[in-house]
Design a protein around this motif. Structure first.
Motif, PDB file in Angstrom:
ATOM      1  N   PRO A 171     -24.677   1.338   9.885  1.00 59.44           N
ATOM      2  CA  PRO A 171     -24.096   2.180   8.838  1.00 59.44           C
ATOM      3  C   PRO A 171     -25.134   2.721   7.855  1.00 59.44           C
ATOM      4  O   PRO A 171     -25.002   3.830   7.353  1.00 59.44           O
ATOM      5  CB  PRO A 171     -23.117   1.261   8.113  1.00 59.44           C
ATOM      6  N   LYS A 172     -26.181   1.954   7.596  1.00 55.10           N
ATOM      7  CA  LYS A 172     -27.214   2.395   6.655  1.00 55.10           C
ATOM      8  C   LYS A 172     -27.963   3.603   7.196  1.00 55.10           C
ATOM      9  O   LYS A 172     -28.242   4.549   6.450  1.00 55.10           O
ATOM     10  CB  LYS A 172     -28.177   1.223   6.378  1.00 55.10           C
ATOM     11  N   SER A 173     -28.266   3.623   8.484  1.00 54.25           N
ATOM     12  CA  SER A 173     -28.988   4.762   9.062  1.00 54.25           C
ATOM     13  C   SER A 173     -28.096   6.012   9.064  1.00 54.25           C
ATOM     14  O   SER A 173     -28.575   7.120   8.813  1.00 54.25           O
ATOM     15  CB  SER A 173     -29.474   4.437  10.475  1.00 54.25           C
ATOM     16  N   ILE A 174     -26.816   5.857   9.311  1.00 53.17           N
ATOM     17  CA  ILE A 174     -25.888   6.997   9.273  1.00 53.17           C
ATOM     18  C   ILE A 174     -25.796   7.523   7.844  1.00 53.17           C
ATOM     19  O   ILE A 174     -25.772   8.726   7.618  1.00 53.17           O
ATOM     20  CB  ILE A 174     -24.496   6.577   9.795  1.00 53.17           C
ATOM     21  N   ALA A 175     -25.751   6.602   6.855  1.00 45.65           N
ATOM     22  CA  ALA A 175     -25.687   7.009   5.458  1.00 45.65           C
ATOM     23  C   ALA A 175     -26.941   7.775   5.066  1.00 45.65           C
ATOM     24  O   ALA A 175     -26.865   8.785   4.365  1.00 45.65           O
ATOM     25  CB  ALA A 175     -25.508   5.798   4.565  1.00 45.65           C
ATOM     26  N   ASP A 176     -28.104   7.306   5.512  1.00 46.99           N
ATOM     27  CA  ASP A 176     -29.357   8.006   5.224  1.00 46.99           C
ATOM     28  C   ASP A 176     -29.349   9.407   5.836  1.00 46.99           C
ATOM     29  O   ASP A 176     -29.811  10.373   5.223  1.00 46.99           O
ATOM     30  CB  ASP A 176     -30.550   7.206   5.748  1.00 46.99           C
ATOM     31  N   MET A 177     -28.819   9.540   7.045  1.00 48.69           N
ATOM     32  CA  MET A 177     -28.754  10.827   7.721  1.00 48.69           C
ATOM     33  C   MET A 177     -27.798  11.778   6.977  1.00 48.69           C
ATOM     34  O   MET A 177     -28.089  12.953   6.789  1.00 48.69           O
ATOM     35  CB  MET A 177     -28.276  10.645   9.164  1.00 48.69           C
ATOM     36  N   LEU A 178     -26.673  11.274   6.530  1.00 49.41           N
ATOM     37  CA  LEU A 178     -25.700  12.108   5.833  1.00 49.41           C
ATOM     38  C   LEU A 178     -26.190  12.558   4.453  1.00 49.41           C
ATOM     39  O   LEU A 178     -25.798  13.625   3.971  1.00 49.41           O
ATOM     40  CB  LEU A 178     -24.372  11.361   5.692  1.00 49.41           C
ATOM     41  N   GLU A 179     -27.050  11.771   3.811  1.00 50.35           N
ATOM     42  CA  GLU A 179     -27.574  12.135   2.493  1.00 50.35           C
ATOM     43  C   GLU A 179     -28.436  13.382   2.550  1.00 50.35           C
ATOM     44  O   GLU A 179     -28.642  14.048   1.536  1.00 50.35           O
ATOM     45  CB  GLU A 179     -28.358  10.962   1.891  1.00 50.35           C
TER      46      GLU A 179
ATOM     47  N   HIS B 226     -20.744   5.648  -0.102  1.00 55.39           N
ATOM     48  CA  HIS B 226     -20.525   4.236  -0.429  1.00 55.39           C
ATOM     49  C   HIS B 226     -20.195   3.505   0.863  1.00 55.39           C
ATOM     50  O   HIS B 226     -19.228   3.823   1.533  1.00 55.39           O
ATOM     51  CB  HIS B 226     -19.372   4.078  -1.422  1.00 55.39           C
ATOM     52  N   LEU B 227     -20.995   2.510   1.172  1.00 57.40           N
ATOM     53  CA  LEU B 227     -20.733   1.695   2.358  1.00 57.40           C
ATOM     54  C   LEU B 227     -19.634   0.686   2.041  1.00 57.40           C
ATOM     55  O   LEU B 227     -19.522   0.184   0.916  1.00 57.40           O
ATOM     56  CB  LEU B 227     -22.004   0.982   2.791  1.00 57.40           C
ATOM     57  N   SER B 228     -18.823   0.391   3.037  1.00 54.48           N
ATOM     58  CA  SER B 228     -17.694  -0.522   2.810  1.00 54.48           C
ATOM     59  C   SER B 228     -18.184  -1.914   2.397  1.00 54.48           C
ATOM     60  O   SER B 228     -17.528  -2.598   1.611  1.00 54.48           O
ATOM     61  CB  SER B 228     -16.811  -0.600   4.050  1.00 54.48           C
TER      62      SER B 228
END
Length: 172
Positions: free
Chosen positions: A9-17, A26-28
């Motif tokens: 999830p952290k890598s997906i969040a970094d990509m979406l930023e 916000h990660l669950s």
């Protein structure tokens, strides 16, 4: 909400930023950690309030019991002079305290149940809610604690009646 499956999830969040128009991610796990910290804070505050209410209850009951004995000392000593035993004199006080305690418990329950509901609703927020179910065991515990406090405090206060000599009736 985006379900990422078995990806990090952290890598997906970094990509979406990297995309414009995404203001916050916000990660669950972070949200759950925040809720757990908030719950722990509420629990701490509740225990502090309960602790202070126990101390306040003890002090108020002790003070009222001492006032009762001090104001009635002449009457109590007169009863002893007229032949009543210490147990009868203290029984007289205990009956009065039991009636007052019973009325206080009933009034406390009548006011406490709706007041608790109002307080719980006012503390809740959109992201953090409490169970609104009322447990009878909590009210039974509260009544038991108040009864125990009353017994302890009256034992302390009413022991003064036994220690006052009958010759001291003129002082009161």
């Amino acid at each position: 909400m985006i379900k990422v499956g078995d990806k990090d999830p952290k890598s997906i969040a970094d990509m979406l930023e990297e995309y414009d128009g995404i203001s916050a991610i916000h990660l669950s796990d972070e949200i759950l950690d925040l809720k757990a910290a908030l719950s722990k804070l509420y629990t701490t505050v509740v225990f502090i309030v309960i602790g202070f209410s126990i101390i306040l209850s003890f002090m108020i009951l002790l003070n009222l019991s001492n006032i009762l004995v001090a104001h009635r000392m002449k009457e109590l000593l007169t009863m002893r002079v007229n032949g009543f035993s210490n147990a009868e004199v203290i029984g007289y006080l205990v009956r009065e305290v039991l009636v007052t305690m019973g009325l206080g418990i009933m009034l406390g329950l009548l006011i406490g149940i709706p007041a608790t509901s109002v307080i719980i609703r006012s503390v809740e927020s959109d992201g953090f809610m409490f169970l609104r179910k009322t447990y009878a065991s909590a009210w039974i515990l509260a009544v038991s604690c108040e009864t125990l406090f009353t017994l302890i405090i009256n034992t302390i206060s009413f022991s003064r009646v036994n220690k006052v000599p009958l010759s001291d009736i003129t002082k009161y």
